[in-house]
Design a protein around this motif. Structure first.
Motif, short mmCIF file in Angstrom:
data_model
loop_
_atom_site.label_atom_id
_atom_site.label_comp_id
_atom_site.label_asym_id
_atom_site.label_seq_id
_atom_site.Cartn_x
_atom_site.Cartn_y
_atom_site.Cartn_z
N CYS A 1 0.95 -1.05 -0.14
CA CYS A 1 -0.10 0.20 -0.01
C CYS A 1 0.86 1.42 -0.09
N ARG A 2 1.84 1.17 0.77
CA ARG A 2 2.77 2.41 0.58
C ARG A 2 3.60 2.44 -0.49
N GLY B 1 1.69 4.53 -2.81
CA GLY B 1 1.42 5.95 -2.46
C GLY B 1 0.36 6.20 -1.63
N LEU B 2 -0.15 5.19 -0.88
CA LEU B 2 -1.13 5.26 0.10
C LEU B 2 -0.86 5.26 1.48
N SER B 3 -1.73 5.86 2.17
CA SER B 3 -1.36 5.90 3.60
C SER B 3 -1.34 4.55 4.55
N GLY B 4 -2.08 3.54 3.93
CA GLY B 4 -2.13 2.29 4.54
C GLY B 4 -3.05 1.41 3.95
N TYR B 5 -3.41 0.43 4.66
CA TYR B 5 -4.23 -0.55 4.16
C TYR B 5 -5.80 -0.08 3.98
N GLN B 6 -6.10 0.64 5.04
CA GLN B 6 -7.57 1.34 5.07
C GLN B 6 -7.90 2.15 3.86
N GLU B 7 -7.01 2.93 3.39
CA GLU B 7 -7.09 3.72 2.38
C GLU B 7 -7.23 3.02 1.11
N ARG C 1 -8.54 3.60 15.80
CA ARG C 1 -7.31 3.71 16.62
C ARG C 1 -7.55 4.36 17.80
#
Length: 228
Positions: free
Chosen positions: A4-5, A8-14, A138
């Motif tokens: 994911c990173r 270019g994404l912030s993480g799995y949720q995005e 979180r």
């Protein structure tokens, strides 16, 4: 997460959110069974069936043993705090309303900062009831970690038994509802959690017996003058 990173994404949720946008039809973002071709009666029938199914599926997965543990812990608790953010925050407020009616020392917090501060002041004999559909919120997980370190008994209501919040909890009450990232806060999910809350409330009331009924009469009388 590394993939994911690299994308270019912030993480799995995005990643899940973007994927859901691409693979789910627009109308399914509202309700998975609804079609743009449905007339009003058909749409109403499908949504009603989906909400009923949420309760039926939840009753298939919820553990009666865990439910009894939760009821016993709440009845014996010195003080009860309920945590939830976003859509789960409104469910937390409903828990407080119900338990306050039968005379329990309960308060709900939906602000993450206040949750954390208050959780740090809990102690053994207190109960922290955390509500999170994903079990991965979180703010709620962080509050539960603090409550656990303070010595409180942690009960969670979640849809995911292997989630971070479930791993921390002493008692896990599971719902079973399918929800995409674009359906966050869907009524079917909330109905399933409110159903669990109703099971808790009724079980606690039955165990408290006369004391609960006496407090229901007192609290009902206290708000009589609020009605015309």
């Amino acid at each position: 997460i590394r993939l994911c990173r690299r994308l270019g994404l912030s993480g799995y949720q995005e990643f899940k959110l973007i994927l859901a946008k691409d693979v789910v039809m627009t109308e399914e973002n509202l309700h998975k069974n609804v079609s743009v071709d449905d007339d009003l009666a058909t749409m109403a029938k499908k949504i009603s069936e989906q909400n009923i199914q949420a309760i039926n599926n939840t009753m298939r997965v919820i553990s009666m043993e865990e439910l009894q543990k939760a009821i016993d812990a709440i009845v014996d608790a010195r003080h009860i705090e309920v945590y939830g953010v976003g859509a789960s925050g409104y469910t937390a407020l409903d828990v407080m309303y119900k338990f306050k009616r039968i005379g329990l020392d309960v308060i709900a917090y939906i602000d993450p900062h206040i949750q954390s501060m208050s959780a740090s002041l809990l102690q053994k004999g207190d109960v922290a009831l955390a509500i999170s559909f994903s079990g991965s919120t979180r703010d709620t997980v962080n509050t539960v970690e603090i409550a656990k370190k303070s010595g409180a008994t942690v009960i969670c209501i979640t849809n995911h038994g292997k989630s971070p919040i479930a791993k921390l909890a002493d008692v896990v009450l599971l719902s079973s509802v399918r929800e995409t990232p674009l359906q966050s806060g869907a009524l079917s999910s909330k109905i399933a959690h409110l159903h669990i809350v109703d099971l808790l409330y009724t079980g606690v009331t039955m165990k408290m017996k006369e004391e609960a009924m006496d407090n229901i009469n007192k609290t009902a009388a206290a708000v009589l003058n609020k009605l015309y």
